[in-house]
Enzyme design. Structure first.
Site, PDB file in Angstrom:
ATOM      1  N   ARG A 100       5.716  -6.691 -10.429  1.00 23.05           N
ATOM      2  CA  ARG A 100       6.764  -7.302 -11.024  1.00 23.05           C
ATOM      3  C   ARG A 100       6.343  -8.819 -11.242  1.00 23.05           C
ATOM      4  O   ARG A 100       5.875  -9.520 -10.448  1.00 23.05           O
ATOM      5  CB  ARG A 100       7.898  -7.367 -10.211  1.00 23.05           C
ATOM      6  CG  ARG A 100       8.795  -6.212 -10.160  1.00 23.05           C
ATOM      7  CD  ARG A 100       9.442  -5.814 -11.698  1.00 23.05           C
ATOM      8  NE  ARG A 100      10.320  -4.637 -11.668  1.00 23.05           N
ATOM      9  CZ  ARG A 100       9.689  -3.293 -12.516  1.00 23.05           C
ATOM     10  NH1 ARG A 100       8.404  -3.312 -12.782  1.00 23.05           N
ATOM     11  NH2 ARG A 100      10.432  -2.331 -12.414  1.00 23.05           N
ATOM     12  N   ILE A 142       1.534   3.570  -5.426  1.00 29.38           N
ATOM     13  CA  ILE A 142       0.798   3.019  -6.594  1.00 29.38           C
ATOM     14  C   ILE A 142      -0.507   2.203  -6.143  1.00 29.38           C
ATOM     15  O   ILE A 142      -1.568   2.469  -6.410  1.00 29.38           O
ATOM     16  CB  ILE A 142       1.664   2.001  -7.417  1.00 29.38           C
ATOM     17  CG1 ILE A 142       2.859   2.973  -7.891  1.00 29.38           C
ATOM     18  CG2 ILE A 142       0.735   1.544  -8.631  1.00 29.38           C
ATOM     19  CD1 ILE A 142       3.663   1.915  -8.794  1.00 29.38           C
ATOM     20  N   GLY A 175       2.505  -0.388 -17.653  1.00 21.66           N
ATOM     21  CA  GLY A 175       1.856   0.445 -16.683  1.00 21.66           C
ATOM     22  C   GLY A 175       2.469   1.884 -16.825  1.00 21.66           C
ATOM     23  O   GLY A 175       1.380   2.694 -16.597  1.00 21.66           O
ATOM     24  N   GLU A 209      10.551 -11.512 -19.099  1.00 18.54           N
ATOM     25  CA  GLU A 209      10.258 -10.815 -19.930  1.00 18.54           C
ATOM     26  C   GLU A 209      11.149 -10.554 -21.125  1.00 18.54           C
ATOM     27  O   GLU A 209      12.523 -10.535 -20.679  1.00 18.54           O
ATOM     28  CB  GLU A 209       9.793  -9.218 -19.551  1.00 18.54           C
ATOM     29  CG  GLU A 209       8.449  -9.238 -18.785  1.00 18.54           C
ATOM     30  CD  GLU A 209       8.266  -7.884 -18.007  1.00 18.54           C
ATOM     31  OE1 GLU A 209       8.847  -6.822 -18.402  1.00 18.54           O
ATOM     32  OE2 GLU A 209       7.258  -7.935 -17.198  1.00 18.54           O
ATOM     33  N   PHE A 249       0.922  -1.193   0.097  1.00 16.76           N
ATOM     34  CA  PHE A 249       0.003  -0.070   0.017  1.00 16.76           C
ATOM     35  C   PHE A 249       1.055   1.388   0.022  1.00 16.76           C
ATOM     36  O   PHE A 249       0.698   2.344   0.701  1.00 16.76           O
ATOM     37  CB  PHE A 249      -0.695  -0.045   1.226  1.00 16.76           C
ATOM     38  CG  PHE A 249      -2.105   0.809   1.021  1.00 16.76           C
ATOM     39  CD1 PHE A 249      -2.855   0.577  -0.164  1.00 16.76           C
ATOM     40  CD2 PHE A 249      -2.771   1.883   1.992  1.00 16.76           C
ATOM     41  CE1 PHE A 249      -4.078   1.365  -0.283  1.00 16.76           C
ATOM     42  CE2 PHE A 249      -3.832   2.574   1.598  1.00 16.76           C
ATOM     43  CZ  PHE A 249      -4.517   2.084   0.561  1.00 16.76           C
ATOM     44  N   GLY A 250       1.625   1.252  -0.819  1.00 19.69           N
ATOM     45  CA  GLY A 250       2.667   2.538  -1.104  1.00 19.69           C
ATOM     46  C   GLY A 250       1.680   3.535  -2.153  1.00 19.69           C
ATOM     47  O   GLY A 250       0.602   3.403  -2.237  1.00 19.69           O
ATOM     48  N   HIS A 272       3.741  -5.058 -20.290  1.00 20.78           N
ATOM     49  CA  HIS A 272       4.480  -3.907 -19.474  1.00 20.78           C
ATOM     50  C   HIS A 272       4.336  -2.437 -19.829  1.00 20.78           C
ATOM     51  O   HIS A 272       5.224  -1.915 -20.005  1.00 20.78           O
ATOM     52  CB  HIS A 272       5.899  -4.347 -19.246  1.00 20.78           C
ATOM     53  CG  HIS A 272       6.897  -3.867 -18.038  1.00 20.78           C
ATOM     54  ND1 HIS A 272       7.525  -4.635 -17.402  1.00 20.78           N
ATOM     55  CD2 HIS A 272       6.435  -2.857 -17.142  1.00 20.78           C
ATOM     56  CE1 HIS A 272       7.889  -3.947 -16.228  1.00 20.78           C
ATOM     57  NE2 HIS A 272       7.252  -2.783 -16.114  1.00 20.78           N
TER      58      HIS A 272
HETATM   59  C1  DGY Z   1       8.835   0.787 -13.111  1.00 20.28           C
HETATM   60  O1  DGY Z   1       8.908   2.103 -13.151  1.00 20.28           O
HETATM   61  O2  DGY Z   1       9.398   0.191 -12.268  1.00 20.28           O
HETATM   62  C2  DGY Z   1       8.380   0.195 -14.550  1.00 20.28           C
HETATM   63  O3  DGY Z   1       7.704  -1.092 -14.116  1.00 20.28           O
HETATM   64  C3  DGY Z   1       9.431   0.471 -15.613  1.00 20.28           C
HETATM   65  O4  DGY Z   1      10.594  -0.164 -15.287  1.00 20.28           O
END
Ligand code: DGY
Length: 323
Positions: free
Chosen positions: A242, A159, A291, A271, A156-157, A289
């Site tokens: 991850r 993001i 995000g 990946e 719960f940081g 990937h």
């Molecule tokens: C992050 O910022 O950790 C993204 O997944 C790309 O590395």
């Protein structure tokens, strides 16, 4: 005065590359393919700063070169489990990352995956493109309602909290969280969230579970076969953290046998390789990937690296120092 020599290991957004080239003696990786460990070890002897990304592996062996020139690894990305920070520290090399600027877009992708898998959007799109759609009917591609359901957030940081913001205020979801340390009461209150002590406690309570913890050896296969068994039948797992956090073969089994409802993955253990066991699972939505992949965020990440480099070479403490 000679300018610091820096190496960006991948191509970056143009606006940031231009600024880097104005301030530093910049080398770009024109081919934009990942560098090998040998390339990186070699670069350690030639550059004052290396700007790696998640596609670079920097284990202890990369730091073993005798004539290390590099004094800072300014990572482009928030996650830095691909860098052996202990080895960096032992050689007096500073490591920085780029937190904050990608929280919103990463949470947006987690929401995208959650909605797509719950509402069977990937299956529907494949059906249309394959010209298999025969028209509307009451029983067609029935999904799971997201609004009002319970969302478990592991980690719960910044993001994780951006995810709670979207899910609670946008979709009226109940929020349960698991985090290594105690989350301040006022942060939990913001989302009407409850913190539970362990992962084993959170899994049986949730309709959706979204992972927002760091990667690395400590969290490898945190979600394994036993933990997938603790999830509610019909529940969904979302991973934008991850790849190594989830045991992909155990997940493939859970998806094939239908012991959970489905999953949404933006990250993978090896990946860009995807296990064939996952590729055929219909109740799985996968993204490559993405995000942080918006123009705004990728530029902001680059300028954050620049800020860290600027501070470091002017003798100030970089804002995002992690080692
Ligand atoms: C992050 O910022 O950790 C993204 O997944 C790309 O590395």
């Amino acid at each position: 005065m000679t300018r610091p020599r820096i190496l960006a290991t991948r191509r970056w957004p143009k606006a940031v590359e231009q600024k880097l080239a104005e301030l530093f003696e910049l080398t770009l990786n024109a081919a934009d393919v990942p560098l090998s460990e040998a390339d990186l070890r070699d670069a350690m002897g030639q550059y004052d700063a290396i700007l790696p990304t998640v596609t670079d592996r920097l284990p202890a062996a990369v730091f073993d070169g005798s004539a290390a020139r590099t004094r800072i690894l300014a990572n482009y990305g928030v996650g830095y489990a691909h860098i052996d920070t202990e080895a960096a520290k032992a050689r007096g090399i500073t490591v920085t990352n780029t937190p904050d600027v990608l929280s919103e877009c990463t949470a947006d992708i987690a929401m995208t995956l959650m909605l797509m898998v719950a509402r069977r959007a990937g299956e529907g799109e494949r059906e249309l493109r394959d010209r298999r759609w025969t028209g509307w009917r009451p029983t067609h591609l029935i999904g799971t309602k997201v609004s009002g359901a319970t969302l478990g957030i592991i980690g719960f940081g910044r993001i994780g909290q951006a995810m709670a913001q979207r899910a609670h205020f946008g979709f009226g979801m109940k929020i349960v969280v698991q985090n290594r340390s105690a989350v301040p009461a006022e942060v939990l209150a913001r989302y009407n969230a409850v913190q539970v002590p362990t992962i084993d406690d959170i899994l049986p309570q949730c309709d959706f579970v979204s992972l927002h913890c760091p990667g690395g050896a400590a969290n490898r296969h945190l979600i394994n076969a036993q933990r997938l068994d603790l999830m509610r039948p019909g529940a969904f797992l979302i991973n934008t953290a991850r790849g190594e956090v989830v045991d992909e073969l155990a997940l493939a089994q859970a998806l094939w046998f239908g012991t959970i409802g489905g999953a949404g993955l933006d990250v993978f253990e090896r990946e860009p390789s995807i296990p064939p066991e996952l590729l055929g699972a219909d109740n799985l939505v996968m993204l490559p990937h993405l995000g942080s992949a918006t123009r705004e965020t990728r530029e902001a990440m680059g300028f954050r690296v620049l800020e860290n480099l600027d501070a470091f070479f002017e003798g100030r403490a970089p804002r995002d120092r992690v080692a």
